[in-house]
Design a protein around this motif. Sequence first.
Motif, PDB file in Angstrom:
ATOM      1  N   GLU A 102      27.860 -30.526  83.569  1.00 55.42           N
ATOM      2  CA  GLU A 102      29.323 -30.636  82.892  1.00 55.42           C
ATOM      3  C   GLU A 102      29.305 -31.549  81.848  1.00 55.42           C
ATOM      4  O   GLU A 102      29.826 -31.440  80.772  1.00 55.42           O
ATOM      5  CB  GLU A 102      30.432 -30.543  84.014  1.00 55.42           C
ATOM      6  N   THR A 103      28.924 -32.613  82.249  1.00 64.69           N
ATOM      7  CA  THR A 103      28.706 -33.872  81.228  1.00 64.69           C
ATOM      8  C   THR A 103      27.837 -33.457  79.925  1.00 64.69           C
ATOM      9  O   THR A 103      28.472 -33.883  78.657  1.00 64.69           O
ATOM     10  CB  THR A 103      28.027 -34.988  81.780  1.00 64.69           C
ATOM     11  N   GLU A 109      29.652 -30.817  77.534  1.00 65.23           N
ATOM     12  CA  GLU A 109      30.773 -31.099  76.932  1.00 65.23           C
ATOM     13  C   GLU A 109      30.323 -31.300  75.396  1.00 65.23           C
ATOM     14  O   GLU A 109      31.283 -30.754  74.636  1.00 65.23           O
ATOM     15  CB  GLU A 109      31.359 -32.482  77.265  1.00 65.23           C
ATOM     16  N   SER A 144      23.995 -31.805  89.827  1.00 65.26           N
ATOM     17  CA  SER A 144      25.242 -30.899  89.438  1.00 65.26           C
ATOM     18  C   SER A 144      25.601 -30.192  90.665  1.00 65.26           C
ATOM     19  O   SER A 144      26.807 -29.908  90.868  1.00 65.26           O
ATOM     20  CB  SER A 144      24.943 -30.152  88.202  1.00 65.26           C
TER      21      SER A 144
END
Length: 328
Positions: free
Chosen positions: A77-78, A81, A261
């Motif tokens: 997710e990081t 981005e 994750s």
Amino acid sequence: MSAYRLFPGLVALCLGALAARAIGLTAGVNHLLVAIALGFALANGPGVPDRLEPGIATHKLWLGAGIVLMGASLTLETILEVGGTVLLVVVLVTALTISVVEALSRNVFGLADRLGSLLAAGAGICGVSAVVAVAGAIRAREDQIAYAAATVLLFDAITIVVYPILGDLLGLSDVVFGVWAGVSMFSTGPVVAVGFAHSEVAGQWATMTKLSRNALIGVVVLVYASYYAQRGEGGRPSVQLLWAEFPKFVLGFIALVVLASAGVFSPAQQTALENAYNWLFVLAFVGLGTEIRLDGLRNTGVTPAIVVLVSLLIVSAFSLVLLVILFS
């Protein structure tokens, strides 16, 4: 190689890492840069004793291991981005770097085609590793490989000093500085060192960006091999060559990002892994410092150095402006 031969050099790396930590805490300077300085002082002062060289030469292994473990502190997710944007910047800046170095080498400074290609690969992808990989595919001469490698090492030494200073003077954000170092500096070790010297977040983004560049090595080797083969002057790269030159730690890094994750690691485990990779980086950078040898840098040809300097100025300025616009 026996553990007995490695032991003295490993002890030297550990002592250097402990000293770098202590000096960093006492003097209030970044311990990773101190580690590089200690290795540099050893190599260019008394010199590295023969009995220490095998163990100190393992520093690339510790750097790769640290990068793999760093994956546990990140999540998909990081990365996603801004991952797509960063990947686009990586491809654009890599293509620009190779194009500028090739154009300057052939059309402005009149360097031999193969030497220009080695310089372009080293500046555009991953430093000396890319020089060696492309050299095997285009049948470059030993003296051309030596000139290209020495030039890359010269600018590794310069950017390790200059980039942290510029980052502070310009007040760059963590993400901008990390990606900037990752797309414009040459070798993986200096990129990681400079990134983490700025901040933890900058170090993570510098490493991820640089890994993306490193992964392009196979494409670049194929392109250069095909170009010179069509001219009847190069060889055809084998699958074994491409696999041998591919940075394997990229796969380990991705694997730990996926596991993180999925929530496999507890907060305590992630903290332990973070401490582990920080120490591995300090070990690696003591060894990295010993690779920066003044005698070797003095042998760098003036013209190759000018070509790479002009290219670095153009590419670093362009990429910095682009990143400020994208992430402001």
